[in-house]
Enzyme design. Structure first.
Site, short mmCIF file in Angstrom:
data_model
loop_
_atom_site.label_atom_id
_atom_site.label_comp_id
_atom_site.label_asym_id
_atom_site.label_seq_id
_atom_site.Cartn_x
_atom_site.Cartn_y
_atom_site.Cartn_z
N HIS A 1 0.73 -1.31 0.15
CA HIS A 1 -0.07 0.03 -0.24
C HIS A 1 0.79 1.21 -0.05
CE1 HIS A 1 -3.94 2.07 1.69
NE2 HIS A 1 -3.19 2.94 1.06
N GLY B 1 -2.14 12.19 5.00
CA GLY B 1 -1.14 11.30 4.73
C GLY B 1 0.37 11.41 5.33
N HIS C 1 1.43 5.07 -1.89
CA HIS C 1 0.97 6.25 -3.09
C HIS C 1 2.20 6.82 -3.63
CE1 HIS C 1 -3.50 6.21 -1.57
NE2 HIS C 1 -2.64 6.01 -0.26
N HIS D 1 2.99 14.16 0.95
CA HIS D 1 2.54 15.79 0.29
C HIS D 1 3.58 16.72 0.59
CE1 HIS D 1 -1.79 14.27 0.12
NE2 HIS D 1 -1.42 13.63 1.43
N HIS E 1 -4.97 -1.05 6.01
CA HIS E 1 -4.82 -0.27 7.20
C HIS E 1 -5.92 -0.24 8.07
CE1 HIS E 1 -7.17 2.48 4.79
NE2 HIS E 1 -6.22 3.28 3.91
N ASP F 1 1.35 2.68 3.70
CA ASP F 1 0.37 3.74 3.17
C ASP F 1 1.22 4.88 3.31
OD1 ASP F 1 -1.79 4.95 2.34
OD2 ASP F 1 -2.74 5.22 4.13
C1 NCD Z 1 -4.19 9.28 1.07
C2 NCD Z 1 -3.36 9.91 0.07
O1 NCD Z 1 -2.81 11.05 0.42
O2 NCD Z 1 -3.24 9.51 -1.46
N1 NCD Z 1 -4.10 9.84 2.41
C3 NCD Z 1 -4.04 9.09 3.50
O3 NCD Z 1 -4.22 9.86 4.53
N2 NCD Z 1 -4.04 7.63 3.51
C4 NCD Z 1 -5.29 9.15 0.60
C5 NCD Z 1 -6.49 8.56 1.58
O4 NCD Z 1 -6.36 7.40 1.52
O5 NCD Z 1 -7.46 9.55 2.00
ZN ZN Z 2 -3.35 4.92 1.20
ZN ZN Z 3 -6.80 4.75 2.58
#
Ligand code: NCD
Ligand code: ZN
Ligand code: ZN
Length: 346
Positions: free
Chosen positions: A18, A237, A20, A222, A157, A218
């Site tokens: 997981h 995030g 991003h 940002h 998560h 996860d």
């Molecule tokens: C995720 C993201 O920033 O892509 N953020 C997070 O806190 N896990 C999007 C999300 O799942 O809300």
């Molecule tokens: Zn996520």
């Molecule tokens: Zn999520």
């Protein structure tokens, strides 16, 4: 030439289900090279990339563009698509599965995704919305009764022991994040989805470390300035893809977890969820491994554009000193190298 010191362990590379990775229109927050460099620095040799980038990865065109961009990945990878109207086309593409966000529950196209034979990654119950909890619980029950015809489901998560139990009771696999194990809602002001829980829930989540199938980061980067915005508009995030592996091996060095359990959580469990067998990894994904040293240090990120994480400075007893991807050195304790990762699903 690899010579291990007596305080080092040679371990299978970590598979982070997981992440991003961002890239495409969100490359200003993180791009394929910054995310996968941070991953190699943290002992991760395969990432599962989430679809919520710009464009959203729910069309064949967007997924193709993403797959092309991932050719720059320094570690092996899989890509997940999002819920949309092109599921039939996407099913024929080299993607690992689909991510179902809570917003997707309202969409009529969800039906096609749920009947896909590929992996479906589900959100756990959302504790701060009673409405959301009810809808998700209803969906889980529906899926549990139909799971034999509808393939594999995984709940990502999980923030409470109860959610992990509910996932397992429904025949689904489940994962946890280090930040939900370590931080509770009133000792950390960072915004994250799902939200951090109260101290009692956080402590009880540790029981799940012995039964969950995987630990994931996860990693949701940002920009530092975005994280300084007012809470209401601050994007959620925590960016910590490089934290998970040294954190789990710190628990091994402290005598909390066995080496077997660590390998299960970081490599074997997540590889199995993706349908990759360890044997296949050994053959097709030749020599993805990492060297972990018993060493006291304070965690810091190195290559992510996000720079700030609430885990900065966290004391650890393990440190990644080398990462090998496809048999090549991707991180040597000082620098990362542009090794070319492959799509594990292709
Ligand atoms: C995720 C993201 O920033 O892509 N953020 C997070 O806190 N896990 C999007 C999300 O799942 O809300
Ligand atoms: Zn996520
Ligand atoms: Zn999520």
């Amino acid at each position: 030439d690899l010579t291990l010191r007596s305080d080092e362990l040679l371990m299978p590379g970590s598979v982070d289900l997981h992440v991003h990775v961002r890239g495409l229109g969100l490359s200003y927050k993180e791009d394929v090279s910054s995310a996968t460099s941070e991953a190699a620095y943290g002992g991760v040799t395969l990432v599962g990339d989430m679809p919520n980038t710009h464009p959203y990865l729910n069309t064949a065109e967007a997924v193709l563009e993403k797959l092309r961009e991932m050719e720059r990945s320094r570690i092996d990878f899989v890509v997940y698509a999002g819920v949309g109207s092109e599921t039939k086309k996407l099913d024929a593409m080299p993607i690992a599965g689909y991510k179902v966000f809570p917003e997707d529950l309202e969409r009529p196209e969800l039906e096609d995704v749920l009947s896909s034979s590929k992996l479906k990654i589900l959100h756990p119950e959302v504790p701060n919305s009673l409405q959301g909890q009810r809808t998700l619980r209803a969906l889980w029950q529906e899926l549990a009764s139909l799971r034999l015809v509808r393939g594999r489901f995984h709940v990502t998560h999980c923030t409470s022991k109860e959610t992990v139990e509910l996932a397992h009771g429904s025949g689904f696999t489940a994962d946890l994040t280090p930040h939900h194990l370590l931080l509770h809602e009133s000792d950390c002001w960072d915004k994250v989805n799902p939200p951090l829980r109260d101290e009692t829930t956080r402590r009880a989540l540790w029981d799940s470390l012995w039964v969950a199938e995987a630990v994931v980061s996860d990693h949701a980067p940002h920009l530092p300035e975005e994280k300084r915005w007012h809470y209401d508009i601050c994007p959620p995030g925590i960016a910590a893809i490089s934290f998970t592996t040294p954190f789990i091996y710190s628990l091994v060095f402290r005598g909390v977890l066995s080496v077997d359990r660590a390998v299960q959580l970081l490599s074997k469990g997540p590889a199995t969820i993706l349908g990759l067998k360890m044997g296949e990894i050994a053959e097709g994904f030749a020599a993805n491994f990492t060297v972990v040293r018993r060493e006291y240090w304070r965690y810091s990120t190195a290559y992510t554009k996000a720079s700030h994480t609430p885990l900065d400075g966290y004391p650890l007893n393990a440190r990644v000193t080398m990462t090998f991807v496809q048999g090549k050195v991707a991180f040597d304790g000082g620098e990362v190298y542009p090794v070319r990762g492959v799509n594990a699903i292709a």
